[in-house]
Design an enzyme around this catalytic site. Sequence first.
Site, mmCIF file in Angstrom:
data_model
loop_
_atom_site.group_PDB
_atom_site.id
_atom_site.type_symbol
_atom_site.label_atom_id
_atom_site.label_comp_id
_atom_site.label_asym_id
_atom_site.label_seq_id
_atom_site.Cartn_x
_atom_site.Cartn_y
_atom_site.Cartn_z
ATOM 1 N N LYS A 47 33.744 21.070 -40.369
ATOM 2 C CA LYS A 47 34.113 20.307 -41.574
ATOM 3 C C LYS A 47 35.616 20.102 -41.612
ATOM 4 O O LYS A 47 36.396 21.054 -41.491
ATOM 5 C CB LYS A 47 33.674 21.089 -42.804
ATOM 6 C CG LYS A 47 32.740 20.344 -43.713
ATOM 7 C CD LYS A 47 32.270 21.249 -44.816
ATOM 8 C CE LYS A 47 31.776 20.438 -45.997
ATOM 9 N NZ LYS A 47 31.427 21.305 -47.115
HETATM 10 O O1 G3P Z 1 29.550 20.309 -50.664
HETATM 11 C C1 G3P Z 1 30.632 20.121 -51.512
HETATM 12 C C2 G3P Z 1 30.483 20.917 -52.740
HETATM 13 O O2 G3P Z 1 30.509 22.273 -52.407
HETATM 14 C C3 G3P Z 1 31.432 20.648 -53.815
HETATM 15 O O3 G3P Z 1 30.757 20.913 -54.972
HETATM 16 O O4 G3P Z 1 30.432 21.504 -57.299
HETATM 17 O O5 G3P Z 1 32.515 22.238 -56.087
HETATM 18 O O6 G3P Z 1 32.186 19.864 -56.705
HETATM 19 P P1 G3P Z 1 31.524 21.134 -56.339
#
Ligand code: G3P
Length: 216
Positions: free
Chosen positions: A84
């Site tokens: 990533k």
């Molecule tokens: O895969 C990306 C994710 O982990 C981000 O999620 O909820 O931190 O915006 P969030």
Amino acid sequence: MRLFLDTANIDMIKQGVAWGGIDGVTTNPTIVAKEGISDYESVIKQICDIVPGEVSAEVTSVKKAEMIRQGKKIAKWHENVVVKVPCTPDGFEVTTALVKAGIKVNMTLCFTANQALLAALAGAYFISPFLGRLDDISTNGMDLIYDIREVYDAGGFDTQIIAASIRHPMHVIEAAKAGADVATIPYKVLEQMMKHPLTDAGQAKFMEDWRKVSNT
Ligand code: G3P
């Protein structure tokens, strides 16, 4: 559309795979910190032994040369590992270098179709647009999935779209309709997707009626 779990929690990943819908995992530095993990490599290897599909592990440097070095190292952890890399100017250069070295890259922190186009041109295997974080700032995150799908289909790009930053079950259905190849979801959303009060009430009634006519 495939489903990945967006977590580094081993118990949750095992349960997701046992339920049957999960075949990959995405992680990031925040997710890893949340689990209190100090040995990223060993956890990613453990996850790769549990899920059949791709497992994303993120580079953690802000320096280009170090990101490339880390990416090459991470890619050797397991054949299912995808590296990533953020959608930053350095990240595009790092992706180009890693792809040239035959490494699969998931470009993350994508917030525009232009970033997704550049990721595809760099040869990224996955692009991860963050829906929830766009919704958080009063921008329709799902529109980005529709836009990227249109751009990729028009250009004949193979880069797969991972709908990320998923916050609730409707995000999953909308992402599927928008043509995302994968949705990476928190464990809680996976649980929510399975539940319906009418299913619970119907099952309780079936069992109640069955007890009236059966000794088993
Ligand atoms: O895969 C990306 C994710 O982990 C981000 O999620 O909820 O931190 O915006 P969030």
